[in-house]
Motif scaffolding. Structure first.
Motif, PDB file in Angstrom:
ATOM      1  N   TYR A 176       0.845  -1.188   0.000  1.00 23.09           N
ATOM      2  CA  TYR A 176       0.000   0.000   0.000  1.00 23.09           C
ATOM      3  C   TYR A 176       0.882   1.238   0.000  1.00 23.09           C
ATOM      4  O   TYR A 176       1.820   1.351   0.810  1.00 23.09           O
ATOM      5  N   LEU A 177       0.600   2.165  -0.909  1.00 18.95           N
ATOM      6  CA  LEU A 177       1.391   3.391  -1.039  1.00 18.95           C
ATOM      7  C   LEU A 177       0.481   4.617  -0.959  1.00 18.95           C
ATOM      8  O   LEU A 177      -0.541   4.671  -1.643  1.00 18.95           O
ATOM      9  N   ASP A 178       0.873   5.568  -0.162  1.00 21.48           N
ATOM     10  CA  ASP A 178       0.159   6.842  -0.072  1.00 21.48           C
ATOM     11  C   ASP A 178       1.206   7.953   0.015  1.00 21.48           C
ATOM     12  O   ASP A 178       1.394   8.566   1.065  1.00 21.48           O
ATOM     13  N   PRO A 179       1.924   8.201  -1.083  1.00 20.15           N
ATOM     14  CA  PRO A 179       3.008   9.190  -1.043  1.00 20.15           C
ATOM     15  C   PRO A 179       2.478  10.601  -0.905  1.00 20.15           C
ATOM     16  O   PRO A 179       1.339  10.900  -1.269  1.00 20.15           O
ATOM     17  N   MET A 180       3.320  11.459  -0.370  1.00 16.10           N
ATOM     18  CA  MET A 180       2.952  12.860  -0.218  1.00 16.10           C
ATOM     19  C   MET A 180       2.689  13.474  -1.585  1.00 16.10           C
ATOM     20  O   MET A 180       3.347  13.163  -2.571  1.00 16.10           O
ATOM     21  N   VAL A 223      -1.614  -1.163  -4.114  1.00 16.78           N
ATOM     22  CA  VAL A 223      -2.678  -0.161  -4.018  1.00 16.78           C
ATOM     23  C   VAL A 223      -2.034   1.198  -3.773  1.00 16.78           C
ATOM     24  O   VAL A 223      -1.219   1.347  -2.847  1.00 16.78           O
ATOM     25  N   VAL A 224      -2.375   2.173  -4.597  1.00 16.40           N
ATOM     26  CA  VAL A 224      -1.827   3.520  -4.460  1.00 16.40           C
ATOM     27  C   VAL A 224      -2.971   4.489  -4.187  1.00 16.40           C
ATOM     28  O   VAL A 224      -3.904   4.601  -4.991  1.00 16.40           O
ATOM     29  N   LYS A 225      -2.904   5.184  -3.064  1.00 15.74           N
ATOM     30  CA  LYS A 225      -3.895   6.212  -2.734  1.00 15.74           C
ATOM     31  C   LYS A 225      -3.424   7.543  -3.304  1.00 15.74           C
ATOM     32  O   LYS A 225      -2.282   7.953  -3.077  1.00 15.74           O
ATOM     33  N   ARG A 226      -4.297   8.199  -4.080  1.00 17.87           N
ATOM     34  CA  ARG A 226      -3.931   9.447  -4.746  1.00 17.87           C
ATOM     35  C   ARG A 226      -5.042  10.479  -4.590  1.00 17.87           C
ATOM     36  O   ARG A 226      -6.232  10.113  -4.502  1.00 17.87           O
ATOM     37  N   PRO A 227      -4.701  11.760  -4.589  1.00 19.70           N
ATOM     38  CA  PRO A 227      -5.749  12.774  -4.747  1.00 19.70           C
ATOM     39  C   PRO A 227      -6.507  12.507  -6.038  1.00 19.70           C
ATOM     40  O   PRO A 227      -5.937  11.988  -7.011  1.00 19.70           O
ATOM     41  N   ARG A 228      -7.765  12.836  -6.072  1.00 18.87           N
ATOM     42  CA  ARG A 228      -8.655  12.412  -7.163  1.00 18.87           C
ATOM     43  C   ARG A 228      -8.135  12.808  -8.537  1.00 18.87           C
ATOM     44  O   ARG A 228      -8.262  12.041  -9.506  1.00 18.87           O
ATOM     45  N   LEU A 229      -7.528  13.987  -8.670  1.00 22.25           N
ATOM     46  CA  LEU A 229      -7.092  14.481  -9.977  1.00 22.25           C
ATOM     47  C   LEU A 229      -5.587  14.364 -10.184  1.00 22.25           C
ATOM     48  O   LEU A 229      -5.053  14.893 -11.162  1.00 22.25           O
ATOM     49  N   ALA A 230      -4.895  13.656  -9.311  1.00 20.49           N
ATOM     50  CA  ALA A 230      -3.439  13.528  -9.419  1.00 20.49           C
ATOM     51  C   ALA A 230      -3.058  12.599 -10.568  1.00 20.49           C
ATOM     52  O   ALA A 230      -3.811  11.690 -10.932  1.00 20.49           O
TER      53      ALA A 230
END
Length: 259
Positions: A176-180, A223-230
């Motif tokens: 799981y990745l949620d980078p800045m 799984v990568v968490k991103r801001p919606r428009l990133a």
């Protein structure tokens, strides 16, 4: 540390041990009083038995990792269980409880959600300050009878996630990745919270480099968490996405789970 950090001594043995470790890692001497510090510097201190970091001279709430109460406690009780997008993203809706490597641990909020839903979660955090906050949050969680079974399913590795993933001999079902990512919300409160957190973490210029070792280490999916428009991480399109109002989950599927 991109921002100057000061450390105040504590009478609490566990917190003092964390503060001493921080002082040694960062070659920082202990300060004697908050009044001696100029506005704007970051201060690590004992907030009534909790390790905290706050900007000197600020009325903002200090950063504390709390897995027992606050937002974590509320989400544990009322967060929606396996119906949450993050649960679906890691495969909990497939009837499995995957092992998860959270390579961008941060304040441990997503890791705690996944552990509360039955996953064994290993966090990686490279900031010594944030890692100390996580250690303290886990310590207090293990002392709470309601939360300790969840905390027992969480562990912490300190260091650079890219290097640790490349060197790991252990496979994980999910990475799981949620980078800045630069936040552009108009809310002043959000900006203040994120500014303090970014001061702790520094820049994150190597976020794209997380994806390749993650794909090598994961058994079933990344799984990568991103801001919606990133943009896609490393410019690589996922297998599919789960879209939310503020963020999305990009799933890089490697093989199907066997429920």
């Amino acid at each position: 540390m991109s921002t100057q950090l000061f450390i105040l001594a504590s009478d609490h043995p566990s917190i003092q041990a964390l503060l001493e470790s921080l002082a040694e890692q960062l070659s920082i001497d202990f300060s004697h009083s908050l009044q001696d510090l100029g506005d704007g510097a970051l201060v690590a201190f004992d907030a009534s038995g909790e390790l905290a970091v706050q900007r000197a001279g600020s009325k903002e709430k200090p950063i504390i990792v709390d897995f027992v109460g606050g937002k974590a406690g509320h989400r544990r009780k009322f967060g929606g269980g396996k119906g949450q997008d993050i649960a679906k993203a890691v495969g909990l809706n497939k009837g499995v409880k995957p092992s998860v490597l959270d390579a961008t641990g941060g304040l441990g909020r997503d890791a705690f959600v996944l552990a509360s839903l039955g996953c064994n979660v290993t966090m990686i955090e490279r900031s010594p300050v944030v890692a100390a906050l996580l250690e303290d949050g886990l310590r207090r969680a293990l002392e709470d009878s309601d939360v300790s079974p969840i905390a027992e399913q969480m562990s912490l590795l300190k260091g650079n996630a890219i290097e640790l993933m490349k060197a790991s001999e252990n496979k994980y079902d999910v990475v799981y990745l949620d980078p800045m990512f630069p936040h552009r919300e108009k809310s002043a409160l959000v900006k203040k919270e994120m500014r303090l957190f970014q001061d702790l973490l520094g820049d994150d210029p190597d976020a794209d480099q997380l994806l390749e070792p993650a794909l090598e280490l994961a058994e079933y999916r990344v799984v990568v968490k991103r801001p919606r428009l990133a943009p896609d991480l490393n410019g690589q399109a996922p297998t599919y996405r789960l879209e939310g109002k503020a963020c999305r989950y990009d799933i890089y599927a490697l093989k199907a789970f066997n429920a």
